[in-house]
Design an enzyme around this catalytic site. Structure first.
Site: not given
Ligand code: KDG
Length: 311
Positions: A34-35, A104-105, A164, A222, A228, A254, A256
């Site tokens: 999870g981010a 699946y959320r 994200n 980025k 970056a 990566a 995160d």
């Protein structure tokens, strides 16, 4: 020192034992992802106290999420357990074309985040609240929570928002740009990749991005050449720093880890170049593992690399 609050959904993750289409995979490893929680773990690994605030189901996946984050040193005291909704799940499919996350959320405990959390003590005292563009896609309540946290001006509190952009999460007919742009503009620190900036804002040109997002003190872009760039208002300076060269095993997570490094550098008072460098160092740790989170280099190595003169 109160912990940095990272708010969002954390799911059980199933990682395949081999690359290729899921129909041919026999075995999956049970992990979590999870981010925002990845950022919390990244911060904790860098010695910055961090909390993950979110919701899990009253099930084994949820207990695993909470236990694994706690074992990583993340404060989970504000995690809510939903007696009715299940913990969300995603399955990673890997291959030469990159990784795909199958979600699946829908209807998950995590998607039922709402402004009810706004009064949480961990949130109230946090020096930094970290959010991402995943949460507003989960439900109207989750969107309202993110908007509320960004709108609430608490003296001394920083907010950061990682775009994200996950197209698969937005329902047909949704307008992600209309939802995300005001949220980006309300944050103090914005992190985004060039590809997602193009997709959501129609440009990845730093000057155009700044014109579209006048609000944030810092925008970190980025690009596809693994560089970056930090655009900071205070110094009106633009600093670009290349990533480290590593053997990439699997890139999910990566971004995160980069965010964790950048935010840790910000809280440590590093200059923009040092913040970007710490971001890249932390990202390198996540790039070389199949899961979403990999530990950053040890502190003495980080100190030496931060002090090294740019090539
Ligand atoms: O940034 C990595 C995340 O994408 C991954 O951990 C899963 O949170 C996730 C999501 O919603 O995609």
């Amino acid at each position: 020192q109160p912990p940095v609050a990272c708010v969002g959904e954390t799911m059980a993750a199933l990682l395949p034992d081999r690359p290729g289409p899921l129909d041919h995979v026999e075995t999956f490893r049970h992990a979590i992802g999870g981010a925002e929680a990845n950022v919390a773990r990244g911060l904790a690994a860098l010695g910055v106290p961090a909390a993950w605030i979110g919701r899990v189901g009253a099930d084994g996946f949820g207990r695993r999420v909470t236990a694994e984050l706690a074992a990583s040193g993340v404060d989970v005291s504000a995690v809510e357990v939903d007696p009715r909704r299940p913990t969300g799940l995603y399955v990673k499919e890997t291959g030469p074309g990159g990784s795909v996350l199958h979600y699946y959320r829908e209807g998950s405990a995590g998607s039922a985040l709402s402004p009810a959390l706004l009064g949480s003590p961990v949130l109230r005292d946090a020096p930094l609240v970290h959010l991402s563009g995943i949460t507003p896609a989960l439900s109207a309540g989750a969107h309202a929570l993110v908007a509320g946290l960004l709108r609430e001006r608490v003296p001394g509190r920083l907010t950061s928002f990682d775009l994200n952009y996950r197209p698969a999460l937005w329902p047909p007919g949704a307008d992600p740009a209309a939802t995300l742009r005001p949220l980006l503009d309300a944050a103090g620190i914005v992190l985004l990749g060039a590809d997602e900036a193009e997709a959501v804002l129609g440009t990845s040109d730093p000057a155009k991005l700044r014109a579209l997002l006048p609000g944030p003190d810092t925008i970190v872009l980025k690009d596809d050449r693994h560089q970056a760039t930090a655009l900071t208002r205070l110094t009106s300076e633009t600093v670009t720093e290349p990533a480290l060269r590593v053997e990439v095993v699997e890139p999910v997570g990566a971004g995160d880890a980069f965010a964790a490094g950048f935010l840790a550098g910000t809280l440590r008072g590093l200059d923009p170049r040092g913040r970007l460098r710490l971001g890249h160092l932390a990202a390198a740790g996540a790039l070389v593992v199949p899961g979403d989170h990999g530990p950053p280099p040890p502190p003495d190595r980080i100190a030496a690399l931060l002090a090294a003169t740019p090539a």
